[in-house]
Design a protein around this motif. Structure first.
Motif, mmCIF file in Angstrom:
data_model
loop_
_atom_site.group_PDB
_atom_site.id
_atom_site.type_symbol
_atom_site.label_atom_id
_atom_site.label_comp_id
_atom_site.label_asym_id
_atom_site.label_seq_id
_atom_site.Cartn_x
_atom_site.Cartn_y
_atom_site.Cartn_z
ATOM 1 N N ARG A 98 -4.448 -4.789 8.766
ATOM 2 C CA ARG A 98 -3.537 -3.947 9.534
ATOM 3 C C ARG A 98 -2.642 -3.188 8.586
ATOM 4 N N ARG A 99 -2.095 -2.138 9.052
ATOM 5 C CA ARG A 99 -1.102 -1.445 8.239
ATOM 6 C C ARG A 99 0.136 -2.334 8.152
ATOM 7 N N ASP A 100 0.685 -2.437 7.002
ATOM 8 C CA ASP A 100 1.845 -3.305 6.801
ATOM 9 C C ASP A 100 3.105 -2.448 6.739
ATOM 10 N N THR A 101 3.617 -2.133 7.917
ATOM 11 C CA THR A 101 4.769 -1.232 7.962
ATOM 12 C C THR A 101 5.955 -1.802 7.195
ATOM 13 N N LEU A 136 11.264 6.656 8.797
ATOM 14 C CA LEU A 136 10.198 7.146 9.672
ATOM 15 C C LEU A 136 9.563 8.408 9.086
ATOM 16 N N VAL A 140 2.808 6.323 10.622
ATOM 17 C CA VAL A 140 3.861 5.750 11.465
ATOM 18 C C VAL A 140 4.595 6.900 12.150
ATOM 19 N N THR A 188 10.148 2.891 17.187
ATOM 20 C CA THR A 188 9.933 1.478 17.494
ATOM 21 C C THR A 188 9.288 0.738 16.337
ATOM 22 N N THR A 189 8.249 1.331 15.796
ATOM 23 C CA THR A 189 7.511 0.695 14.710
ATOM 24 C C THR A 189 8.435 0.409 13.531
ATOM 25 N N VAL A 190 9.241 1.399 13.207
ATOM 26 C CA VAL A 190 10.152 1.243 12.077
ATOM 27 C C VAL A 190 11.186 0.158 12.364
ATOM 28 N N TYR A 191 11.767 0.201 13.551
ATOM 29 C CA TYR A 191 12.808 -0.782 13.865
ATOM 30 C C TYR A 191 12.245 -2.199 13.900
ATOM 31 N N ARG A 192 11.027 -2.341 14.379
ATOM 32 C CA ARG A 192 10.432 -3.677 14.384
ATOM 33 C C ARG A 192 10.251 -4.188 12.971
ATOM 34 N N ALA A 193 9.788 -3.333 12.094
ATOM 35 C CA ALA A 193 9.589 -3.758 10.709
ATOM 36 C C ALA A 193 10.933 -4.073 10.050
#
Ligand SMILES: [Zn+2]
Ligand SMILES: [Zn+2]
Ligand SMILES: [Zn+2]
Ligand SMILES: [Zn+2]
Lengths: 145, 145
Positions: B7-10, B31, B39, B43-48
């Motif tokens: 998977r991509r590892d954000t 972002l 990305v 959301t993706t950024v905040y989760r990481a």
DNA sequence: ATCAATTTGTAACGTTATAACAATTACGAC
DNA sequence: GTCGTAATTGTTATAACGTTACAAATTGAT
């Protein structure tokens, strides 16, 4: 006798909203409360907050994006300017109550830490999160409600 | 040998962006930088970021709404969990450089201040604004550029 | 009355953060 | 293998926080 201002005194209205409670209010909460008084735009609120901050009548709690009246360390308003080192806040993660404290030795620790990094301090932010006395007695915490 | 994640590892990408600089980055700056890697959503950024914060690999600078890699007090990553008392940051108002420090006596002052208000501390935020050594030598400050 | 300075209002926009839900991937049980 | 499930990631929309740019009103002088 109280002077009736010719202009609306938004800062005064905000100060009145914040007085008498230890709960911080966000700018938009204040906007909602001032709507009946004819304040409809965020700009108006932020301008008034800016003045109150500059005069030291309120403080901004950075970790909440919210504002509280200055109550000094002992419940009585004190006369620090804004941005002074050595003042801080406790923030209850359960009931949101904020208390202000001022501590000279905390200030000297902060100045020492800055000096250790050859840093010239101008203002400091100290916010302690946890549980206030009332909430600590009521079982474990519940995040930041 | 380096493992190639399926998977991509954000979080890894963000950690890489933050590594090697003392400048804080906002979530949306990150972002932008991760867009080429696919990305596209906050959301993706905040989760990481949430994961990196939880693991102590990064810190959030509350007064900037921005994030920095954890570098410990001496430039070497240390192993504090998140939320510990006694760590703090200096934030240069001219060049935005952030430095981290850890100070046991600062921690004890914070614990004492909390105790004085019968407050049970769980985490603390200490951010000192001012001028870093480099900027202090270059004439007076210019607000918070 | 006229002017400039200050304050307030308005509208639009920019930035920061979260919610709700769908799609995908990993991985063990079968 | 394929099924079922949990964990992760993606998508879309929206909420929350804050600023910019400019117009209108008030003030106090000239
Ligand atoms: Zn105060
Ligand atoms: Zn409480
Ligand atoms: Zn650290
Ligand atoms: Zn600097």
């Amino acid at each position: 006798m109280t002077e009736k201002p010719k202009r609306r005194d938004t800062a005064g209205l905000i100060a009145a909203e914040l007085a008498g409670t230890a709960k911080p209010h966000t700018a938009y909460e204040l906007l909602e409360r001032l709507r009946p008084s004819g304040v409809f735009a965020p700009t108006t609120v932020y301008r008034a907050l800016e003045k109150l901050l500059a005069s030291g009548k309120i403080h901004r709690i950075e970790s909440l994006n919210a504002f509280v009246a200055c109550r000094g360390a002992e419940g009585a308003p004190h006369d620090h300017g804004h941005g002074e080192l050595g003042i801080g806040f406790t923030v209850c993660d359960r009931c949101a109550a904020v208390a202000e404290f001022e501590d000279a030795s905390l200030q000297s620790r902060i100045e020492a830490a800055a000096a250790a990094g050859a840093f010239v301090p101008r203002s400091s932010i100290v916010e302690i999160h946890g549980l206030c006395a009332a909430c600590a007695g009521e079982g474990p915490a519940a995040g930041r409600p």
